[in-house]
Design a protein around this motif. Structure first.
Motif, short mmCIF file in Angstrom:
data_model
loop_
_atom_site.label_atom_id
_atom_site.label_comp_id
_atom_site.label_asym_id
_atom_site.label_seq_id
_atom_site.Cartn_x
_atom_site.Cartn_y
_atom_site.Cartn_z
N MET A 42 63.81 -7.36 37.41
CA MET A 42 63.70 -5.91 37.21
C MET A 42 65.10 -5.29 37.08
O MET A 42 65.38 -4.55 36.14
N PHE A 62 61.42 2.92 40.03
CA PHE A 62 60.96 1.68 40.67
C PHE A 62 60.67 1.98 42.13
O PHE A 62 61.57 2.33 42.89
N TYR A 140 57.34 1.82 37.80
CA TYR A 140 56.99 0.48 38.29
C TYR A 140 56.76 0.57 39.80
O TYR A 140 57.57 1.18 40.51
N ILE A 169 53.24 0.56 35.72
CA ILE A 169 53.16 -0.91 35.86
C ILE A 169 53.12 -1.24 37.35
O ILE A 169 54.09 -1.00 38.07
N PHE A 218 56.93 -8.24 31.37
CA PHE A 218 57.35 -6.84 31.35
C PHE A 218 57.57 -6.37 29.91
O PHE A 218 57.28 -5.22 29.58
#
Ligand SMILES: Cc1ncc(C[n+]2csc(CCOP(=O)(O)OP(=O)(O)O)c2C)c(N)n1
Ligand SMILES: [Mg+2]
Length: 272
Positions: A42, A62, A140, A169, A218
């Motif tokens: 990530m 995130f 995310y 996500i 991803f």
């Protein structure tokens, strides 16, 4: 700190997490090690973020929900340059902002977490806001498998397809162990993929330690034209990278003694 690939970053995340837990005599190294590869991919390859401007409005969000494993996230952020990496030496000390569950006072941390089951609901709100404002950034959210016992997650899982949150996500660190034992013996999640598909999510399954698979999944999530939220079930190993910690409930709680620390360090250093 500069890294030439995500594997180097993953190794550094593992080492830093181990050092933090050892120095502070803290817990939760197992869950930090299981997600280290996900974090590395990530933060090395995927997230649109700027360490010198952590709150840049266009950044990807995130959110780490499994806040007990905060050492992994702190390590990733320090190694990426969100703050001096030596600040991590204060982890879990009196007066430090580096609390032993994630704190949003730390640059780059989007949400304080530790009480499990909250960040996915917050993520759905962020994703909905981005849609309404026609923003391109993605949200995310990384959760643990034991955390799926929390009903709030299932509310968010119901809500997201209703609003076609294709910019959300969800990543599940499916290490098969929670705090009381094996996930299958405490509250079974299987058939997890079928359940998420039935809830109308676009679902992917990967080896959560394969950087190539993680990068590809991803990329697929980001290129998908399917108007559904995405879920990535990442199959992982709790304690990954240290042989005597792998798949052992003990390392949800225990802090390594000096010999264990030295052995763990040398094993992590020998990972290719
Ligand atoms: C709401 C809530 N209930 C209980 C706990 C105590 N707790 C800490 S970690 C944990 C579960 C750990 O297992 P898992 O969620 O699978 O995390 P991982 O294996 O990734 O470490 C629990 C129940 C908590 N943090 N929050
Ligand atoms: Mg788990």
């Amino acid at each position: 700190m500069q890294f030439s690939n995500s594997a180097e970053l993953a190794k550094a995340i593992r080492l830093k997490s181990l050092e933090m837990v050892y120095n502070a005599k803290a817990s939760h190294i197992g869950g930090a090690l299981s997600m280290a590869d996900i974090l590395a991919v990530m933060y090395f390859d995927i997230l649109n973020i700027n360490p010198s401007d952590p709150l840049q409005p266009t950044r990807d969000r995130f959110l780490l929900s499994k806040g007990h494993a905060c050492t992994g996230l702190y390590a990733a952020l320090g190694l990426k340059g969100f703050f001096p990496v030596d600040d991590l030496n204060t982890y879990a000390q009196d007066g430090s902002i580096f609390l032993s569950h994630t704190s949003h006072y730390i640059p780059g941390v989007e949400i304080s977490a530790g009480s499990l089951g909250h960040a996915l609901s917050v993520s759905t709100g962020l994703a909905l806001a981005a849609k309404r404002k026609k923003k391109e950034w993605k949200t995310y959210c990384l959760i643990s498998d034991g955390e799926l016992n929390e009903g709030s997650n299932w509310e968010a899982i119901l809500f997201s397809p209703q609003h076609q949150l294709d910019n959300l996500i969800l990543i599940i660190d499916y290490n098969k162990i929670q705090s009381f034992g094996k996930v299958e013996n405490v509250i079974q999640l299987e058939p997890l993929k079928d359940k998420l598909v039935a809830f109308n999510w676009d679902v992917f399954e990967v080896d959560g330690h394969s950087h190539e698979e993680l990068r590809n999944v991803f990329a697929n999530c980001n290129n998908s034209t399917i108007k559904k939220p995405k879920a990535v079930i990442a199959h992982t190993t709790k304690g990954k990278g240290v042989s005597f910690m792998e798949n052992k409930l003990l390392w949800h709680y225990k802090s390594p003694d000096k010999d264990q620390f030295e052995q763990a360090k040398s094993e992590i250093l020998s990972i290719c």
